[in-house]
Design a protein around this motif. Structure first.
Motif, short mmCIF file in Angstrom:
data_model
loop_
_atom_site.label_atom_id
_atom_site.label_comp_id
_atom_site.label_asym_id
_atom_site.label_seq_id
_atom_site.Cartn_x
_atom_site.Cartn_y
_atom_site.Cartn_z
N ILE A 15 0.99 -1.07 0.20
CA ILE A 15 0.57 -0.28 0.16
C ILE A 15 1.15 1.22 -0.11
CG2 ILE A 15 -2.04 1.20 1.27
CD1 ILE A 15 -2.75 -2.05 -0.36
N SER A 16 1.19 2.17 1.67
CA SER A 16 2.09 3.22 1.01
C SER A 16 3.31 2.81 1.32
CB SER A 16 1.15 4.49 2.00
OG SER A 16 2.05 4.13 3.21
N SER A 17 3.99 2.66 1.20
CA SER A 17 5.23 1.69 1.60
C SER A 17 6.17 1.72 0.61
CB SER A 17 4.78 0.18 2.08
OG SER A 17 5.23 -0.17 0.39
N GLN A 18 7.33 1.25 1.17
CA GLN A 18 8.56 1.60 0.19
C GLN A 18 8.87 0.77 0.29
OE1 GLN A 18 8.91 4.14 4.56
NE2 GLN A 18 9.23 5.78 3.17
N ASN A 19 9.70 0.52 -0.77
CA ASN A 19 10.78 -0.15 -1.27
C ASN A 19 11.93 0.08 -1.76
OD1 ASN A 19 9.46 0.44 -3.04
ND2 ASN A 19 9.24 -1.64 -3.82
N LYS A 20 12.82 0.97 -0.27
CA LYS A 20 14.91 0.88 -0.44
C LYS A 20 14.79 -0.57 -0.62
CE LYS A 20 15.05 4.93 1.90
NZ LYS A 20 13.95 4.89 3.02
N SER A 146 5.41 11.82 5.80
CA SER A 146 4.68 12.72 4.84
C SER A 146 3.14 13.40 5.64
CB SER A 146 4.75 12.02 3.67
OG SER A 146 4.51 11.06 2.75
N ARG A 150 -3.30 6.51 1.67
CA ARG A 150 -4.72 6.43 1.29
C ARG A 150 -4.78 5.29 0.01
NH1 ARG A 150 -8.06 11.18 1.90
NH2 ARG A 150 -6.43 12.72 2.10
N SER A 168 -7.58 8.68 11.46
CA SER A 168 -7.93 9.52 10.31
C SER A 168 -8.48 10.89 9.79
CB SER A 168 -8.81 7.72 10.35
OG SER A 168 -9.96 7.35 11.45
N GLU A 169 -8.69 10.68 8.96
CA GLU A 169 -9.09 11.83 8.05
C GLU A 169 -10.84 12.59 8.69
OE1 GLU A 169 -8.76 13.45 3.74
OE2 GLU A 169 -9.39 11.43 4.13
N ASN A 187 -9.78 4.55 1.67
CA ASN A 187 -9.77 5.91 0.43
C ASN A 187 -9.27 6.88 1.32
OD1 ASN A 187 -10.07 5.21 -2.24
ND2 ASN A 187 -12.15 4.12 -1.46
N MET A 188 -10.21 6.94 2.68
CA MET A 188 -10.07 7.66 4.09
C MET A 188 -8.71 7.89 4.64
SD MET A 188 -12.66 7.93 7.47
CE MET A 188 -11.96 6.11 8.05
#
Lengths: 208, 208
Positions: A15-20, A146, A150, A168-169, A187-188
């Motif tokens: 999802i919102s994740s990082q792949n270094k 940051s 979403r 949450s929003e 989506n929220m």
DNA sequence: TAACAAAGTTTCCTTTTGGAAACTTATGTT
DNA sequence: AACATAAGTTTCCAAAAGGAAACTTTGTTA
């Protein structure tokens, strides 16, 4: 002249994740394409006709001698009538009837980021309706984040250990402890920070 | 020289599906990238540093003057710490659709049966894609069960405490301990028994 | 196993991408 | 406004991708 170029990708419906550049079992795009083509019982020539890419180009992609452009990838997906993510994920055998995948504790597919340490579960099965993973949440600071996370679909999370604050929003933040769970529209905008001494351990399940 | 090249793609986190030439709102990869970069509050220069792609290249991609190679796309996703599918999907409009439901530990909706003691979670929300619940498994005996359990959809389960043996139709039984998880096609007959001293505690999530 | 055909690979060349630097457009600041 | 500076675009060139055709490998049949 047939050196293999670096062309790995990290498996992730993440999802919102990082792949270094971490050590995660990389998938070869070329191999994957070859698999798909074979499974469709197509020769390079036939695939060439369907996709509009030259036979030679397909060969080079499959042998990882070149890195296809996005345009080429689109021709591939539309021509072969597949979905883009299919190019990035390895579908271990999916028997028509019953499928099953067991993930032992701590033996999921690691996916570390700066603030989370994700462990993807049931990665052998593709085309799943749900995407389960555990995360260790290291962050204890807003600055580690940051912005809202979403994404499509719905998400369920259960606190396995530790304590977090869940933001949450459209709601007030809440503290969640071991055993507590939340279900929400992904989506929220949402995010969370750990407020326990040790890292918090969380189970997430996402469905879209 | 700044003609826009054809560079659409069909949005798909969509799991199992083929996309024939269906009319789905196409997404511009360049626009999407720009959105992402903006949402991360990065300038082209900063994005360049993170990704290792030249400022000019990023600009050209965003303005759809070039079609990035797969390599470039990888640099984008790893550098910006996003996932590939994010480049292809338009984040849904977030309106009042945001819903959320918190279930405190032990405060779900009880639903006892002879061998399980279910605790339904997130019962405030209806029309969910997933159905999460915890169960205490008392059974330690085959006789407690009549037959395979079988229902539509897919199921994920995680052992929260105790130890169980998990049976499923086309596989050998396996023992699962705390932290272990299984993902399976729920149409495939399945069942489990507790083999620990105390009742086993299990999290289930079902989606159909 | 020779001959042929089909599938796949490599070469060679054209077109396009990707990077460095020049250039243009915004955004302050005095 | 004039200036300075940051952000973004375009140009130009080297490097890489994509296509046509030559070449090699694999498979089939006499």
């Amino acid at each position: 002249m047939s050196e293999k170029i670096q062309q790995d990708i990290y498996p992730s419906m993440m999802i919102s994740s990082q792949n270094k550049a971490e050590k995660i079992a990389p998938i070869k795009l070329g191999e994957r394409l070859k698999e798909i083509r074979k499974s469709l019982n197509l020769t390079l020539e036939e695939a060439s006709q369907k996709t509009g890419l030259a036979r030679s180009t397909l060969s080079k992609i499959e042998n990882e001698q070149i890195s296809p452009t996005f345009q080429a990838m689109q021709k591939l997906t539309t021509g072969l009538e597949i979905d883009l993510p299919q190019l990035f994920t390895t579908p271990k055998q999916v028997t028509a009837t019953g499928r099953r995948d067991i993930t032992r504790n701590e033996e999921g597919k690691a996916h570390p980021t700066s603030t989370y340490e994700h462990e993807l579960l049931a990665t052998q099965l593709t085309n799943k309706k749900m995407m389960p993973f555990k995360s260790k949440v290291r962050a204890r600071d807003f600055n580690d984040y940051s912005d809202w996370i979403r994404h499509d679909g719905e998400e369920f999370l259960l606190i396995l250990a530790g304590e977090i604050t869940f933001f949450s929003e459209f709601y007030e933040p809440v503290n969640l402890q071991q055993g507590d769970s939340v279900y929400y529209d992904a989506n929220m905008g949402h995010m969370l920070i750990s407020i326990s001494e040790q890292d918090a351990l969380i189970l997430w399940v996402t469905a879209s």
